[in-house]
Design a protein around this motif. Sequence first.
Motif, PDB file in Angstrom:
ATOM      1  N   PHE A 335       5.528 -11.098   1.834  1.00  0.00           N
ATOM      2  CA  PHE A 335       4.244 -10.516   1.922  1.00  0.00           C
ATOM      3  C   PHE A 335       4.281  -9.002   1.398  1.00  0.00           C
ATOM      4  CE2 PHE A 335       1.441  -7.270   4.249  1.00  0.00           C
ATOM      5  CZ  PHE A 335       0.161  -7.859   3.587  1.00  0.00           C
ATOM      6  N   ALA A 336       5.165  -8.196   1.991  1.00  0.00           N
ATOM      7  CA  ALA A 336       5.471  -6.965   1.536  1.00  0.00           C
ATOM      8  C   ALA A 336       5.936  -6.805   0.210  1.00  0.00           C
ATOM      9  CB  ALA A 336       6.235  -6.088   2.361  1.00  0.00           C
ATOM     10  N   GLY A 337       6.862  -7.768  -0.274  1.00  0.00           N
ATOM     11  CA  GLY A 337       7.445  -7.582  -1.822  1.00  0.00           C
ATOM     12  C   GLY A 337       6.417  -7.855  -2.795  1.00  0.00           C
ATOM     13  N   PHE A 338       5.317  -8.772  -2.554  1.00  0.00           N
ATOM     14  CA  PHE A 338       4.521  -9.063  -3.468  1.00  0.00           C
ATOM     15  C   PHE A 338       3.477  -7.800  -3.519  1.00  0.00           C
ATOM     16  CE2 PHE A 338       5.909 -13.447  -3.626  1.00  0.00           C
ATOM     17  CZ  PHE A 338       6.069 -13.650  -4.877  1.00  0.00           C
ATOM     18  N   ASP A 349      10.561   0.770  -8.776  1.00  0.00           N
ATOM     19  CA  ASP A 349       9.560   0.205  -8.212  1.00  0.00           C
ATOM     20  C   ASP A 349       9.613  -1.531  -8.227  1.00  0.00           C
ATOM     21  OD1 ASP A 349       8.127   2.389  -7.465  1.00  0.00           O
ATOM     22  OD2 ASP A 349       6.605   2.232  -8.976  1.00  0.00           O
ATOM     23  N   LEU A 350       9.946  -1.870  -9.269  1.00  0.00           N
ATOM     24  CA  LEU A 350      10.223  -3.454  -9.745  1.00  0.00           C
ATOM     25  C   LEU A 350      11.410  -3.989  -8.995  1.00  0.00           C
ATOM     26  CD1 LEU A 350       9.048  -5.743 -10.868  1.00  0.00           C
ATOM     27  CD2 LEU A 350      10.515  -5.169 -12.894  1.00  0.00           C
ATOM     28  N   ALA A 351      12.331  -3.095  -8.672  1.00  0.00           N
ATOM     29  CA  ALA A 351      13.788  -3.367  -8.190  1.00  0.00           C
ATOM     30  C   ALA A 351      13.541  -3.627  -6.809  1.00  0.00           C
ATOM     31  CB  ALA A 351      14.798  -2.318  -8.312  1.00  0.00           C
ATOM     32  N   LEU A 352      12.668  -2.625  -6.004  1.00  0.00           N
ATOM     33  CA  LEU A 352      12.324  -2.589  -4.787  1.00  0.00           C
ATOM     34  C   LEU A 352      11.695  -4.009  -4.474  1.00  0.00           C
ATOM     35  CD1 LEU A 352      12.787  -1.280  -2.077  1.00  0.00           C
ATOM     36  CD2 LEU A 352      10.654   0.053  -2.430  1.00  0.00           C
ATOM     37  N   ALA A 353      10.686  -4.060  -5.219  1.00  0.00           N
ATOM     38  CA  ALA A 353       9.672  -5.589  -5.108  1.00  0.00           C
ATOM     39  C   ALA A 353      10.640  -6.888  -4.983  1.00  0.00           C
ATOM     40  CB  ALA A 353       8.513  -5.428  -6.145  1.00  0.00           C
ATOM     41  N   CYS A 354      11.431  -6.641  -6.055  1.00  0.00           N
ATOM     42  CA  CYS A 354      12.257  -8.006  -6.376  1.00  0.00           C
ATOM     43  C   CYS A 354      13.089  -8.096  -5.157  1.00  0.00           C
ATOM     44  CB  CYS A 354      13.020  -7.816  -7.503  1.00  0.00           C
ATOM     45  SG  CYS A 354      12.090  -8.214  -9.091  1.00  0.00           S
ATOM     46  N   LEU A 355      13.565  -7.077  -4.646  1.00  0.00           N
ATOM     47  CA  LEU A 355      14.598  -7.213  -3.382  1.00  0.00           C
ATOM     48  C   LEU A 355      13.939  -7.764  -2.246  1.00  0.00           C
ATOM     49  CD1 LEU A 355      17.266  -6.407  -1.851  1.00  0.00           C
ATOM     50  CD2 LEU A 355      16.354  -4.269  -1.480  1.00  0.00           C
ATOM     51  N   PHE A 356      12.453  -7.193  -2.007  1.00  0.00           N
ATOM     52  CA  PHE A 356      11.798  -7.643  -0.961  1.00  0.00           C
ATOM     53  C   PHE A 356      11.454  -9.351  -0.993  1.00  0.00           C
ATOM     54  CE2 PHE A 356      11.952  -3.522   0.759  1.00  0.00           C
ATOM     55  CZ  PHE A 356      11.278  -3.592   1.924  1.00  0.00           C
ATOM     56  N   ILE A 357      10.954  -9.388  -2.123  1.00  0.00           N
ATOM     57  CA  ILE A 357      10.536 -10.946  -2.524  1.00  0.00           C
ATOM     58  C   ILE A 357      11.842 -12.075  -2.277  1.00  0.00           C
ATOM     59  CG2 ILE A 357       9.680 -12.450  -4.144  1.00  0.00           C
ATOM     60  CD1 ILE A 357       8.024 -10.049  -5.305  1.00  0.00           C
ATOM     61  N   GLY A 358      12.916 -11.572  -2.925  1.00  0.00           N
ATOM     62  CA  GLY A 358      14.210 -12.333  -2.813  1.00  0.00           C
ATOM     63  C   GLY A 358      14.472 -12.619  -1.325  1.00  0.00           C
ATOM     64  N   ALA A 359      14.534 -11.185  -0.258  1.00  0.00           N
ATOM     65  CA  ALA A 359      14.929 -11.411   0.865  1.00  0.00           C
ATOM     66  C   ALA A 359      13.954 -12.154   1.796  1.00  0.00           C
ATOM     67  CB  ALA A 359      14.828 -10.094   1.631  1.00  0.00           C
ATOM     68  N   PRO A 414      -3.873  -8.416 -10.004  1.00  0.00           N
ATOM     69  CA  PRO A 414      -4.703  -9.164  -9.280  1.00  0.00           C
ATOM     70  C   PRO A 414      -3.816 -10.310  -8.913  1.00  0.00           C
ATOM     71  CG  PRO A 414      -5.966  -8.402 -10.726  1.00  0.00           C
ATOM     72  CD  PRO A 414      -4.467  -7.964 -11.168  1.00  0.00           C
ATOM     73  N   ILE A 415      -3.173 -11.139  -9.826  1.00  0.00           N
ATOM     74  CA  ILE A 415      -2.408 -12.407  -9.452  1.00  0.00           C
ATOM     75  C   ILE A 415      -1.425 -11.865  -8.314  1.00  0.00           C
ATOM     76  CG2 ILE A 415      -1.074 -14.114 -10.287  1.00  0.00           C
ATOM     77  CD1 ILE A 415      -4.040 -14.172 -11.327  1.00  0.00           C
ATOM     78  N   TYR A 416      -0.546 -10.940  -8.426  1.00  0.00           N
ATOM     79  CA  TYR A 416       0.459 -10.373  -7.781  1.00  0.00           C
ATOM     80  C   TYR A 416       0.031 -10.096  -6.391  1.00  0.00           C
ATOM     81  CZ  TYR A 416       3.593 -10.408 -11.911  1.00  0.00           C
ATOM     82  OH  TYR A 416       4.160 -10.737 -12.893  1.00  0.00           O
ATOM     83  N   ALA A 417      -1.305  -9.518  -6.165  1.00  0.00           N
ATOM     84  CA  ALA A 417      -1.730  -9.205  -4.930  1.00  0.00           C
ATOM     85  C   ALA A 417      -2.119 -10.638  -4.184  1.00  0.00           C
ATOM     86  CB  ALA A 417      -2.998  -8.228  -5.228  1.00  0.00           C
TER      87      ALA A 417
END
Length: 450
Positions: A335-338, A349-359, A414-417
């Motif tokens: 949830f936090a990653g998206f 920003d994108l690297a951190l988001a991808c890290l969270f989504i992958g985790a 909006p799609i990612y949120a």
Amino acid sequence: MGRLPTLGFDRPPTVLLAVIASTFFVGFGGGVVFPILPNLGAVLGISAFMVGVILSANRWVRLVANAPAGALVDRYGTRKPFVYGLLIEGIATLGYVVALLMPPAESLRWVAEALPTVAIGSVALGADQWFSPIAFVVAPETWFLLARILWGLGSAAVFATAYTIAADVSDGSDRGTNMGVVRGGITLGFPAGLVLGGVVSSIAGNVAAFVAAAAFALLASVVAYKLVPETHVTSDTKKSSVKPWDIETSIPALTVGLVNFGLMFAYIGALFATLVLFLGENDISLLGLDAQGTSGVFMAGTVISASIFMLAGGRISDSRDSRTPILLVFLVVSFAGFLLLARAGSTLDLALACLFIGAGQGGTSGPMMALLADLTPDERMGRASGTNNVLGDIGGGLGPMISLPLIEWVGFAPIYAACAIIPLVAGLVLLVGVRQETGTYLPGRVATEV
């Protein structure tokens, strides 16, 4: 109090190492297409919708192939479906090469002109009428679509067998770890394919990237043939037919499958299918690479993060009294990653988001499959894996077809949120299903004998 988790890992059984090696190699073919095709669509004149159809075609095929694959495993064992499934995926990867090497349709107009005029009733089939089917046969999108369809058939067999092999050689004390190891092996080849597709295509061209992926994918079937033995005790119902709807419909199978549906919709359908377009629109690049190369690196990092947390999540779930808490933690991480992705405006920003989504994606995988094995009789595990794959493929298949057109309409944020809400809903589904099946939100790691 429960025991404190330990992340020390024992060496997996030899058969699991063989499964990891073969699924790693074949995974190249699954990842190589994602950084290339979304950008290639504009060059080849393929619409965004058609690109989405091609990217998700393998998952729609698995909707009807997953259940028969799981039933075949329960009846005939794991070895042959696993080996043949890998071989089919290798052949499918060669289809990408064929797609790019097909000549332009117009260059073959002379073939249509050389064919005789044939009258069928009042309709005369001349050069113009003959040209349409010729153009369809040589169209790149036709071959990409056929390759993805074939890939879906092969991967249905590979997924059903890989998880069943892991369940066969595990018990409650190491099931989460082994499921995470196998899931990690299946997905580790994917980021290698992403890098291969992004970086190699940027340096040596798209054909070179697809040829390399095909070579590794075919090698996977050789590894499996040499090293993977039979592990599954089959039932005595070999003569009964195998049907697409022959799936496990128990509460555990449906619960885990619905969680998988949501995660795959957001992860594959929204992130992977749109990232290369997001990078191009926001002019984000890494290491001097173009959008294709950069997307390959970011997606590879996402999957590597997922693979690491697959092992960690599975191991932690084996050391706790219940697997439910660790599953909820990683759903919140997703949830936090998206949310971070919806606000991303820079490389960091994108690297951190991808890290969270992958985790988040990876951390749920091992414990989730282990929970399914805990609550499913051994002789039904093949079918239960099929149910999980069917629902996951619905999510992964719907994702590109919905997200790509919608992004053209409302934009990326909006799609990612919206995708950030999906893991929270999945957590509620998990709690309701587990409570309904076991009478508690925190069932133990080992299923009750019945």
